[in-house]
Design a protein around this motif. Structure first.
Motif, short mmCIF file in Angstrom:
data_model
loop_
_atom_site.label_atom_id
_atom_site.label_comp_id
_atom_site.label_asym_id
_atom_site.label_seq_id
_atom_site.Cartn_x
_atom_site.Cartn_y
_atom_site.Cartn_z
N PHE A 22 0.82 -1.20 0.00
CA PHE A 22 0.00 0.00 0.00
C PHE A 22 0.86 1.26 0.00
CE2 PHE A 22 -2.05 3.55 2.00
CZ PHE A 22 -3.13 3.70 1.17
N VAL A 23 1.86 1.30 0.85
CA VAL A 23 2.74 2.48 0.91
C VAL A 23 3.34 2.75 -0.46
CG1 VAL A 23 4.92 3.35 1.87
CG2 VAL A 23 3.21 2.32 3.39
N ARG A 24 3.82 1.71 -1.12
CA ARG A 24 4.40 1.88 -2.46
C ARG A 24 3.36 2.39 -3.46
NH1 ARG A 24 7.89 -3.74 -2.76
NH2 ARG A 24 9.59 -3.04 -1.43
N ALA A 25 2.15 1.84 -3.41
CA ALA A 25 1.09 2.26 -4.33
C ALA A 25 0.70 3.72 -4.09
CB ALA A 25 -0.14 1.35 -4.19
N ALA A 26 0.62 4.12 -2.84
CA ALA A 26 0.24 5.50 -2.51
C ALA A 26 1.34 6.47 -2.94
CB ALA A 26 -0.04 5.62 -1.02
N ARG A 27 2.58 6.12 -2.69
CA ARG A 27 3.69 6.99 -3.10
C ARG A 27 3.77 7.10 -4.62
NH1 ARG A 27 7.78 5.02 1.64
NH2 ARG A 27 7.04 6.51 3.19
N ARG A 28 3.43 6.01 -5.30
CA ARG A 28 3.40 6.02 -6.78
C ARG A 28 2.39 7.05 -7.28
NH1 ARG A 28 0.57 2.30 -10.77
NH2 ARG A 28 1.85 2.44 -12.64
N LYS A 29 1.33 7.29 -6.50
CA LYS A 29 0.31 8.27 -6.86
C LYS A 29 0.72 9.69 -6.45
CE LYS A 29 -4.05 6.76 -7.13
NZ LYS A 29 -3.95 6.67 -8.55
N GLY A 30 1.93 9.82 -5.88
CA GLY A 30 2.42 11.14 -5.49
C GLY A 30 1.97 11.59 -4.11
N LEU A 31 1.45 10.67 -3.32
CA LEU A 31 0.98 11.02 -1.98
C LEU A 31 2.10 10.91 -0.96
CD1 LEU A 31 -2.38 9.06 -2.14
CD2 LEU A 31 -2.09 11.54 -2.25
N LEU A 32 2.03 11.74 0.05
CA LEU A 32 2.93 11.64 1.20
C LEU A 32 2.31 10.63 2.16
CD1 LEU A 32 3.52 15.46 1.72
CD2 LEU A 32 4.98 13.85 0.47
N VAL A 33 3.11 9.72 2.69
CA VAL A 33 2.60 8.64 3.53
C VAL A 33 3.35 8.65 4.85
CG1 VAL A 33 2.23 6.15 3.70
CG2 VAL A 33 2.19 7.25 1.45
N HIS A 45 -8.39 2.98 14.20
CA HIS A 45 -8.34 2.12 13.01
C HIS A 45 -7.73 2.87 11.83
CE1 HIS A 45 -10.78 -0.77 15.20
NE2 HIS A 45 -11.59 0.23 15.51
N ILE A 46 -6.65 3.59 12.10
CA ILE A 46 -5.91 4.29 11.05
C ILE A 46 -4.50 3.71 11.00
CG2 ILE A 46 -4.94 6.50 10.30
CD1 ILE A 46 -7.34 7.86 11.71
N ASP A 47 -4.15 3.12 9.85
CA ASP A 47 -2.81 2.56 9.68
C ASP A 47 -1.82 3.61 9.19
OD1 ASP A 47 -3.39 -0.15 10.40
OD2 ASP A 47 -4.39 -0.39 8.47
N TYR A 48 -2.29 4.48 8.28
CA TYR A 48 -1.43 5.49 7.68
C TYR A 48 -2.20 6.80 7.51
CZ TYR A 48 1.78 1.75 6.62
OH TYR A 48 2.64 0.71 6.76
N TRP A 49 -1.43 7.87 7.51
CA TRP A 49 -1.94 9.19 7.15
C TRP A 49 -1.42 9.49 5.76
CZ3 TRP A 49 -5.67 11.40 9.76
CH2 TRP A 49 -5.84 11.05 11.11
N LEU A 50 -2.31 9.87 4.86
CA LEU A 50 -1.94 10.26 3.52
C LEU A 50 -2.11 11.77 3.40
CD1 LEU A 50 -3.82 7.54 1.43
CD2 LEU A 50 -1.48 7.48 2.32
N TYR A 162 -0.69 -1.70 -7.92
CA TYR A 162 0.57 -1.93 -7.24
C TYR A 162 1.69 -1.20 -7.98
CZ TYR A 162 -1.64 -6.01 -4.99
OH TYR A 162 -2.45 -6.85 -4.27
N ASP A 163 2.69 -0.79 -7.21
CA ASP A 163 3.91 -0.24 -7.80
C ASP A 163 4.82 -1.44 -8.08
OD1 ASP A 163 6.19 1.08 -8.54
OD2 ASP A 163 6.49 2.11 -6.63
#
Length: 166
Positions: A22-33, A45-50, A162-163
């Motif tokens: 997920f982290v890789r996919a989100a970063r691929r979209k240009g998001l800060l994780v 129930h929050i794993d990550y902040w985008l 997926y990245d």
């Protein structure tokens, strides 16, 4: 080691793999994780902040170990407290290799779908849990099973691929 301990170990391992994907996919979209705190993870129930570069941030709860015909959604957790469908995450990310990435849905829309379409009938056999409320013996959880086509019916449904780069 008991079957349930083996299952928990497997589930935790696949969950960690899903989070890395997920982290890789989100970063691929240009998001800060950013990883959430332990308290945010357990209680909200929050794993990550985008976040996007110019502001705005939202929480995500990553769900691994799903099958297209068996997506578990939690009304109440094992302690009887509100489940992750009522947590602080804005989106839920289901790891779905069959889709080539993560099925992304709005948490509130998913909860509304479940409240509207899941019967109030309670079953104790997980094979009967599709669109019914399932609870396990000596547990206080209330969960249901959806299928991938249920997620696809949501307006917010997206796939974050997926990245593949390493």
């Amino acid at each position: 080691m008991s079957t349930s301990q083996n299952r928990k170990r497997y589930s935790n391992a696949t969950g960690r793999v899903a989070e890395v994907r997920f982290v890789r996919a989100a970063r691929r979209k240009g998001l800060l994780v950013n990883k959430s705190s332990h308290t945010e993870d357990i209680h909200e129930h929050i794993d990550y902040w985008l976040a996007i570069k110019d502001g705005g941030k939202w929480g995500v709860d990553v769900k691994g170990n799903n099958l297209p015909d068996e997506i578990w959604c939690e009304f109440k957790n094992v302690k009887g407290n509100p489940g992750w469908m009522y947590g602080g995450a804005t989106i839920i990310a289901f790891d779905m290799p069959e889709e080539g990435g993560f099925a992304i849905v709005d948490r509130q829309e998913l909860a509304f779908f479940c409240e509207k379409h899941v019967s109030t009938e309670v079953v104790t056999d997980k094979r009967e849990a599709y669109l019914k409320r399932y609870t396990r013996k000596d547990r206080e959880d209330v969960i249901t099973v959806l299928k991938l086509h249920d997620l696809k019916s949501l307006v917010s449904y997206r796939v974050w691929e997926y990245d593949q780069a390493y």
